[in-house]
Design a protein around this motif. Structure first.
Motif, PDB file in Angstrom:
ATOM      1  N   ILE A  90       0.888  -1.316   0.067  1.00  0.00           N
ATOM      2  CA  ILE A  90       0.041   0.163   0.045  1.00  0.00           C
ATOM      3  C   ILE A  90       0.844   1.210   0.093  1.00  0.00           C
ATOM      4  O   ILE A  90       0.664   2.172  -0.674  1.00  0.00           O
ATOM      5  N   PHE A  91       2.077   1.259   0.877  1.00  0.00           N
ATOM      6  CA  PHE A  91       2.747   2.246   0.742  1.00  0.00           C
ATOM      7  C   PHE A  91       4.167   1.565   0.554  1.00  0.00           C
ATOM      8  O   PHE A  91       4.782   1.461   1.719  1.00  0.00           O
ATOM      9  N   ASN A 100      -0.556   3.283  -3.044  1.00  0.00           N
ATOM     10  CA  ASN A 100      -0.361   2.460  -4.161  1.00  0.00           C
ATOM     11  C   ASN A 100      -1.507   1.730  -4.543  1.00  0.00           C
ATOM     12  O   ASN A 100      -2.216   0.780  -3.970  1.00  0.00           O
ATOM     13  N   GLU A 101      -2.523   2.172  -5.515  1.00  0.00           N
ATOM     14  CA  GLU A 101      -3.725   1.913  -5.993  1.00  0.00           C
ATOM     15  C   GLU A 101      -3.685   0.321  -6.446  1.00  0.00           C
ATOM     16  O   GLU A 101      -4.652  -0.425  -6.149  1.00  0.00           O
ATOM     17  N   PHE A 128       3.740  -8.910  11.687  1.00  0.00           N
ATOM     18  CA  PHE A 128       5.312  -9.073  11.404  1.00  0.00           C
ATOM     19  C   PHE A 128       5.733  -8.445  10.058  1.00  0.00           C
ATOM     20  O   PHE A 128       6.540  -8.803   9.493  1.00  0.00           O
ATOM     21  N   GLU A 129       5.058  -7.350   9.592  1.00  0.00           N
ATOM     22  CA  GLU A 129       5.431  -6.789   8.467  1.00  0.00           C
ATOM     23  C   GLU A 129       5.405  -5.365   8.504  1.00  0.00           C
ATOM     24  O   GLU A 129       4.923  -4.678   9.195  1.00  0.00           O
ATOM     25  N   MET A 130       6.515  -4.789   7.847  1.00  0.00           N
ATOM     26  CA  MET A 130       6.576  -3.207   7.534  1.00  0.00           C
ATOM     27  C   MET A 130       7.428  -3.156   6.513  1.00  0.00           C
ATOM     28  O   MET A 130       8.353  -3.934   6.185  1.00  0.00           O
ATOM     29  N   PRO A 131       7.291  -1.808   5.729  1.00  0.00           N
ATOM     30  CA  PRO A 131       8.180  -1.839   4.475  1.00  0.00           C
ATOM     31  C   PRO A 131       9.701  -1.659   5.257  1.00  0.00           C
ATOM     32  O   PRO A 131       9.941  -1.065   6.139  1.00  0.00           O
ATOM     33  N   TYR A 132      10.473  -2.398   4.319  1.00  0.00           N
ATOM     34  CA  TYR A 132      11.708  -2.432   4.728  1.00  0.00           C
ATOM     35  C   TYR A 132      12.502  -1.172   4.828  1.00  0.00           C
ATOM     36  O   TYR A 132      13.417  -0.867   5.451  1.00  0.00           O
ATOM     37  N   PHE A 153      -1.576   4.544   7.120  1.00  0.00           N
ATOM     38  CA  PHE A 153      -1.747   3.468   6.474  1.00  0.00           C
ATOM     39  C   PHE A 153      -3.149   2.838   7.077  1.00  0.00           C
ATOM     40  O   PHE A 153      -3.903   2.371   6.245  1.00  0.00           O
ATOM     41  N   ALA A 154      -3.275   2.858   8.486  1.00  0.00           N
ATOM     42  CA  ALA A 154      -4.510   2.198   9.048  1.00  0.00           C
ATOM     43  C   ALA A 154      -5.794   3.097   8.375  1.00  0.00           C
ATOM     44  O   ALA A 154      -6.700   2.406   8.089  1.00  0.00           O
TER      45      ALA A 154
END
Ligand code: BG6
Length: 473
Positions: A90-91, A100-101, A128-132, A153-154
């Motif tokens: 999404i981001f 990100n559509e 357990f995720e986030m953009p690196y 994001f939420a």
């Protein structure tokens, strides 16, 4: 059991989707984790390394095959399906002005397909995720800026999907990082790679504080967008029994449980428990906790408590009163009444009933068992059948205990989703052979295989469980 009880299955985006660079997605923390095993830890590789295998890059290709998988869930009679939204879809970098559509459209597709098949999506925002990018440029959740990034994001997710998704959770197993000596837990929970000389413990409490504030703000925004949305927290519930009735062991278990479960106090009661405040003072931690944060926590209490339950532990006490200085590596011990799985996970069905009682006694909030399951080596026979009686046995015993908690003890439980309802990449080891599914996926630890799906015996068993609303076990 209520007729609207939510039977289903659970996975997480990074463990099933694959398509790690498809549709404009950025790298996320699981994309830089190599494959490991029970005895060989997964490595965090700051740069992608051609010589390493990254099992989450392809996972089981749910990204392209979700329609086929959802058809199988429908055949089992699922009422709900829990997965997560990959933040990096999404981001991809997080500081873009617009989401990100293409990433949003992917989840539209998944949620619509579920709903058309009568299956309610249950969504975790961060499993357990986030953009690196956040790890590299901001130091993960050690940085207060992540609160705003997460809240944005939420908000985008709630605004886009609030008509499709009623039950949300903010952070998966936020309390895993209580074990701050585990690099994998702190990296996957909080995106922190420790540097030499850093106080790991203080940093973990700081990161957890920012996450709790972000969660509370997300709860408030969700309710503003749509008051019908229910936002929960998600705890890894591993009750820690006293090893014996020796009073020292009893106090040891109190400290051990405080250390693991204070997170739920903050999520559910909107404030830090006294034992935590005393602990911060005693340790002389200089944490960045502002008056505005405390107000946010108070205004963003969760609507329900999501939990995973796999096992229980036992603790020995010490003569000195240690409370939160309890050290899992030193003070946890084997429970002689309990057997372990091939991966060393203690199996304790009664612990689930105990856990449900404990949580409801403390917080009086509805509970949702969003993970429970049995990881084992399965054999696909020549005729593509798989006789996984051991899995049925494990689940049966746990469902029996859940029913006792609901029907005898009066604990309100919203639903039960079996972890890894379709075989997926193991979080802790990165293996495929640690299988949890009702559906066998032909994929090996090295990524080989057709990726074809086959129904195990447990598939038909769970179909019966759901059709009978838990009567036929
Ligand atoms: C939970 C996680 O801790 O346990 C899942 O939320 C994970 O992501 C599951 O997969 C089972 O653990 P593992 O390591 O056997 O995959």
């Amino acid at each position: 059991m209520n007729h609207d009880f939510l039977w289903g299955g659970a996975v997480a985006a990074h463990q099933v989707e694959g398509g790690y660079d498809a549709g404009g997605k950025g790298l996320n923390v699981s994309d830089v984790l190599t494959a490991g095993s029970h005895t060989r830890p997964r490595l965090i590789t700051p740069e992608l390394n051609r010589d390493c295998f990254y099992p989450n890059h392809e996972a089981i290709d749910f990204y392209h095959r979700y329609r086929e998988d959802i058809a199988l869930f429908k055949e089992m009679g699922f009422k709900c399906f829990r997965t997560s939204i990959s933040w990096a879809r999404i981001f991809p970098k997080v500081d873009e002005t617009e989401p990100n559509e293409e990433g949003l459209r992917f989840y539209d597709g998944v949620f619509d397909e579920l709903l058309e098949n009568g299956i309610e999506p249950i969504i975790t925002l961060s499993h357990f995720e986030m953009p690196y990018y956040l790890v590299e440029n901001y130091g993960g959740w050690s940085n207060r800026k992540l609160v705003d990034f997460f809240v944005r994001f939420a908000k985008v997710c709630f605004e886009r999907f609030h008509h499709k998704v009623k039950y949300w959770m903010t952070f998966n197993e936020i309390n895993n990082q209580a074990n701050y000596k585990s690099d994998l837990s702190v990296f996957t929970n909080s995106g922190i790679i420790f540097k030499d000389g850093q106080d790991k413990e203080a940093l973990m409490y700081q990161a957890a504080h920012y996450e709790l504030v972000a969660s509370a703000r997300a709860v408030q925004i969700a309710h503003e967008i749509n008051p019908a949305i229910q936002v929960g927290c998600m705890m890894a519930m591993t009750p820690i029994y006293p090893y014996s009735c020796n009073p020292d062991d009893m106090m040891g278990s109190v400290g051990a449980n405080h250390k693991r479960f204070w997170f739920v106090d903050v999520h559910a009661r909107g404030r830090y428990p006294n034992y935590m405040l005393n602990f911060f003072d005693r340790k002389k931690f200089e944490l960045d906790i502002t008056a505005a944060d405390l107000e946010d926590l108070g205004g963003g209490k969760v609507d329900y408590i999501g939990l995973s339950y796999y096992m229980s532990f036992a603790a020995k006490g010490r003569k000195e009163n240690i409370n939160l200085d309890y050290d899992e590596a030193k003070d946890l011990c084997d429970n002689p009444h309990i057997q372990k799985t091939q991966w060393g996970w203690p199996v304790d069905p009664v612990g689930l009933r105990y856990t449900l009682n404990w949580l409801y006694d403390h917080y009086q909030l509805p509970l949702f068992i969003v993970e429970n399951g049995f990881g084992a080596i399965d054999k696909l026979e020549d005729d593509n059948t798989c006789h996984d009686l051991y899995r049925q046995e494990y689940l049966r015993k746990h469902i029996e205990q859940m029913k006792l908690a609901i029907e005898v003890d009066g604990v309100p439980v919203l639903g039960y989703t079996v972890w890894g309802c379709i075989d997926c990449v193991s979080f802790s080891t990165g293996e495929m052979k640690k299988r949890y599914g009702f559906i066998y996926v032909d994929k090996g630890d090295d990524g080989s295989g057709t990726g074809n799906r086959y129904k195990k015996d447990s598939f038909y068993w769970y179909q019966q469980v759901i059709a009978s609303n838990g009567e036929s076990l």
